[in-house]
Design a protein around this motif. Structure first.
Motif, PDB file in Angstrom:
ATOM      1  N   LYS A  43       0.820  -1.213   0.000  1.00  0.00           N
ATOM      2  CA  LYS A  43       0.000   0.000   0.000  1.00  0.00           C
ATOM      3  C   LYS A  43       0.858   1.269   0.000  1.00  0.00           C
ATOM      4  CE  LYS A  43      -3.919  -2.302   1.079  1.00  0.00           C
ATOM      5  NZ  LYS A  43      -3.909  -3.477   0.314  1.00  0.00           N
ATOM      6  N   GLU A  44       2.176   1.119  -0.255  1.00  0.00           N
ATOM      7  CA  GLU A  44       3.095   2.239  -0.134  1.00  0.00           C
ATOM      8  C   GLU A  44       3.239   3.074  -1.398  1.00  0.00           C
ATOM      9  OE1 GLU A  44       6.768   0.747   1.377  1.00  0.00           O
ATOM     10  OE2 GLU A  44       5.795  -0.183   3.092  1.00  0.00           O
ATOM     11  N   GLY A  45       2.661   2.679  -2.484  1.00  0.00           N
ATOM     12  CA  GLY A  45       2.797   3.433  -3.712  1.00  0.00           C
ATOM     13  C   GLY A  45       4.006   2.993  -4.514  1.00  0.00           C
ATOM     14  N   VAL A  46       4.207   3.641  -5.633  1.00  0.00           N
ATOM     15  CA  VAL A  46       5.298   3.291  -6.534  1.00  0.00           C
ATOM     16  C   VAL A  46       6.542   4.074  -6.131  1.00  0.00           C
ATOM     17  CG1 VAL A  46       6.066   3.334  -8.937  1.00  0.00           C
ATOM     18  CG2 VAL A  46       3.680   2.840  -8.395  1.00  0.00           C
ATOM     19  N   VAL A  47       7.650   3.381  -5.985  1.00  0.00           N
ATOM     20  CA  VAL A  47       8.915   4.021  -5.637  1.00  0.00           C
ATOM     21  C   VAL A  47       9.566   4.489  -6.940  1.00  0.00           C
ATOM     22  CG1 VAL A  47      11.180   3.683  -4.583  1.00  0.00           C
ATOM     23  CG2 VAL A  47       9.174   2.536  -3.633  1.00  0.00           C
ATOM     24  N   PRO A  48       9.914   5.783  -7.041  1.00  0.00           N
ATOM     25  CA  PRO A  48      10.511   6.278  -8.284  1.00  0.00           C
ATOM     26  C   PRO A  48      11.918   5.734  -8.498  1.00  0.00           C
ATOM     27  CG  PRO A  48      10.550   7.978  -6.606  1.00  0.00           C
ATOM     28  CD  PRO A  48       9.780   6.823  -6.031  1.00  0.00           C
ATOM     29  N   ASP A  49      12.308   5.618  -9.753  1.00  0.00           N
ATOM     30  CA  ASP A  49      13.668   5.198 -10.082  1.00  0.00           C
ATOM     31  C   ASP A  49      14.675   6.290  -9.730  1.00  0.00           C
ATOM     32  OD1 ASP A  49      12.814   2.755 -11.081  1.00  0.00           O
ATOM     33  OD2 ASP A  49      12.580   3.535 -13.109  1.00  0.00           O
ATOM     34  N   PHE A  50      14.278   7.532  -9.870  1.00  0.00           N
ATOM     35  CA  PHE A  50      15.136   8.671  -9.581  1.00  0.00           C
ATOM     36  C   PHE A  50      14.363   9.649  -8.702  1.00  0.00           C
ATOM     37  CE2 PHE A  50      16.072   7.132 -13.853  1.00  0.00           C
ATOM     38  CZ  PHE A  50      17.405   6.796 -13.706  1.00  0.00           C
ATOM     39  N   LEU A  51      14.977  10.089  -7.625  1.00  0.00           N
ATOM     40  CA  LEU A  51      14.352  11.071  -6.749  1.00  0.00           C
ATOM     41  C   LEU A  51      14.898  12.448  -7.112  1.00  0.00           C
ATOM     42  CD1 LEU A  51      12.487  11.662  -4.406  1.00  0.00           C
ATOM     43  CD2 LEU A  51      14.414  11.279  -2.872  1.00  0.00           C
ATOM     44  N   ILE A  52      14.042  13.290  -7.645  1.00  0.00           N
ATOM     45  CA  ILE A  52      14.434  14.633  -8.077  1.00  0.00           C
ATOM     46  C   ILE A  52      13.810  15.635  -7.109  1.00  0.00           C
ATOM     47  CG2 ILE A  52      14.463  16.271  -9.995  1.00  0.00           C
ATOM     48  CD1 ILE A  52      15.764  13.527 -10.602  1.00  0.00           C
ATOM     49  N   LYS A  53      14.653  16.439  -6.469  1.00  0.00           N
ATOM     50  CA  LYS A  53      14.160  17.422  -5.500  1.00  0.00           C
ATOM     51  C   LYS A  53      14.471  18.828  -6.005  1.00  0.00           C
ATOM     52  CE  LYS A  53      14.693  14.546  -1.411  1.00  0.00           C
ATOM     53  NZ  LYS A  53      15.281  14.448  -0.077  1.00  0.00           N
ATOM     54  N   PRO A  54      13.443  19.601  -6.348  1.00  0.00           N
ATOM     55  CA  PRO A  54      13.693  20.979  -6.770  1.00  0.00           C
ATOM     56  C   PRO A  54      14.116  21.838  -5.576  1.00  0.00           C
ATOM     57  CG  PRO A  54      11.346  20.545  -6.715  1.00  0.00           C
ATOM     58  CD  PRO A  54      12.041  19.250  -6.416  1.00  0.00           C
ATOM     59  N   SER A  55      15.012  22.779  -5.826  1.00  0.00           N
ATOM     60  CA  SER A  55      15.440  23.696  -4.765  1.00  0.00           C
ATOM     61  C   SER A  55      14.409  24.817  -4.628  1.00  0.00           C
ATOM     62  CB  SER A  55      16.809  24.287  -5.118  1.00  0.00           C
ATOM     63  OG  SER A  55      16.697  25.119  -6.260  1.00  0.00           O
ATOM     64  N   GLY A  56      14.583  25.617  -3.618  1.00  0.00           N
ATOM     65  CA  GLY A  56      13.686  26.753  -3.420  1.00  0.00           C
ATOM     66  C   GLY A  56      13.741  27.721  -4.587  1.00  0.00           C
ATOM     67  N   SER A  57      14.939  27.952  -5.123  1.00  0.00           N
ATOM     68  CA  SER A  57      15.059  28.859  -6.273  1.00  0.00           C
ATOM     69  C   SER A  57      14.419  28.249  -7.524  1.00  0.00           C
ATOM     70  CB  SER A  57      16.516  29.236  -6.532  1.00  0.00           C
ATOM     71  OG  SER A  57      17.245  28.105  -6.926  1.00  0.00           O
ATOM     72  N   ASP A  58      14.517  26.912  -7.671  1.00  0.00           N
ATOM     73  CA  ASP A  58      13.846  26.260  -8.799  1.00  0.00           C
ATOM     74  C   ASP A  58      12.339  26.498  -8.728  1.00  0.00           C
ATOM     75  OD1 ASP A  58      16.223  25.198  -9.794  1.00  0.00           O
ATOM     76  OD2 ASP A  58      16.000  23.325  -8.677  1.00  0.00           O
ATOM     77  N   LEU A  59      11.793  26.352  -7.538  1.00  0.00           N
ATOM     78  CA  LEU A  59      10.354  26.556  -7.369  1.00  0.00           C
ATOM     79  C   LEU A  59       9.951  28.010  -7.606  1.00  0.00           C
ATOM     80  CD1 LEU A  59       9.771  24.317  -4.217  1.00  0.00           C
ATOM     81  CD2 LEU A  59       9.132  23.813  -6.583  1.00  0.00           C
ATOM     82  N   SER A  60      10.727  28.944  -7.040  1.00  0.00           N
ATOM     83  CA  SER A  60      10.376  30.356  -7.208  1.00  0.00           C
ATOM     84  C   SER A  60      10.555  30.821  -8.655  1.00  0.00           C
ATOM     85  CB  SER A  60      11.186  31.237  -6.262  1.00  0.00           C
ATOM     86  OG  SER A  60      12.554  31.144  -6.564  1.00  0.00           O
ATOM     87  N   ASN A  61      11.503  30.206  -9.377  1.00  0.00           N
ATOM     88  CA  ASN A  61      11.710  30.554 -10.787  1.00  0.00           C
ATOM     89  C   ASN A  61      10.870  29.700 -11.726  1.00  0.00           C
ATOM     90  OD1 ASN A  61      13.639  32.565 -10.272  1.00  0.00           O
ATOM     91  ND2 ASN A  61      15.241  31.025 -10.062  1.00  0.00           N
ATOM     92  N   ARG A  62      10.030  28.842 -11.141  1.00  0.00           N
ATOM     93  CA  ARG A  62       9.128  27.976 -11.898  1.00  0.00           C
ATOM     94  C   ARG A  62       9.897  27.094 -12.886  1.00  0.00           C
ATOM     95  NH1 ARG A  62       3.718  29.080 -11.656  1.00  0.00           N
ATOM     96  NH2 ARG A  62       3.424  28.429 -13.808  1.00  0.00           N
TER      97      ARG A  62
END
Length: 88
Positions: A43-62
């Protein structure tokens, strides 16, 4: 007694039921999903092959870092792990 409401989404099998005392609408699925490997208990969902984490600047710059990673991955000619783009 509760009465069944018609499904609001025709391509997804969902049962909507109007609860008589509270007038709340309860939703339940009419389908039972099993993973491709046959595991009914995970019931844990699908585990991604690659974990990509956007930074705060990535989010603010869309900036779509997941899309950028996918494009780099597709552009690679070899699919071995040592040739994949680095993850921040």
């Amino acid at each position: 007694m509760a009465r069944a409401l018609p499904s609001l989404v025709t391509n997804i099998r969902i049962c909507l039921t109007l609860l008589p005392d509270t007038r709340l609408v309860a939703r339940s699925s009419l389908k039972y999903y099993v993973r491709a490997n046959g595991d009914k208990n995970n019931k844990e969902g699908v585990v991604p092959d690659f974990l990509i984490k956007p930074s705060g600047s990535d989010l603010s710059n869309r900036k779509d870092v997941v899309l950028d990673f996918a494009i780099k991955l597709l552009e690679k000619t070899e699919t071995s792990a040592q040739n994949l783009p680095e993850v921040k």
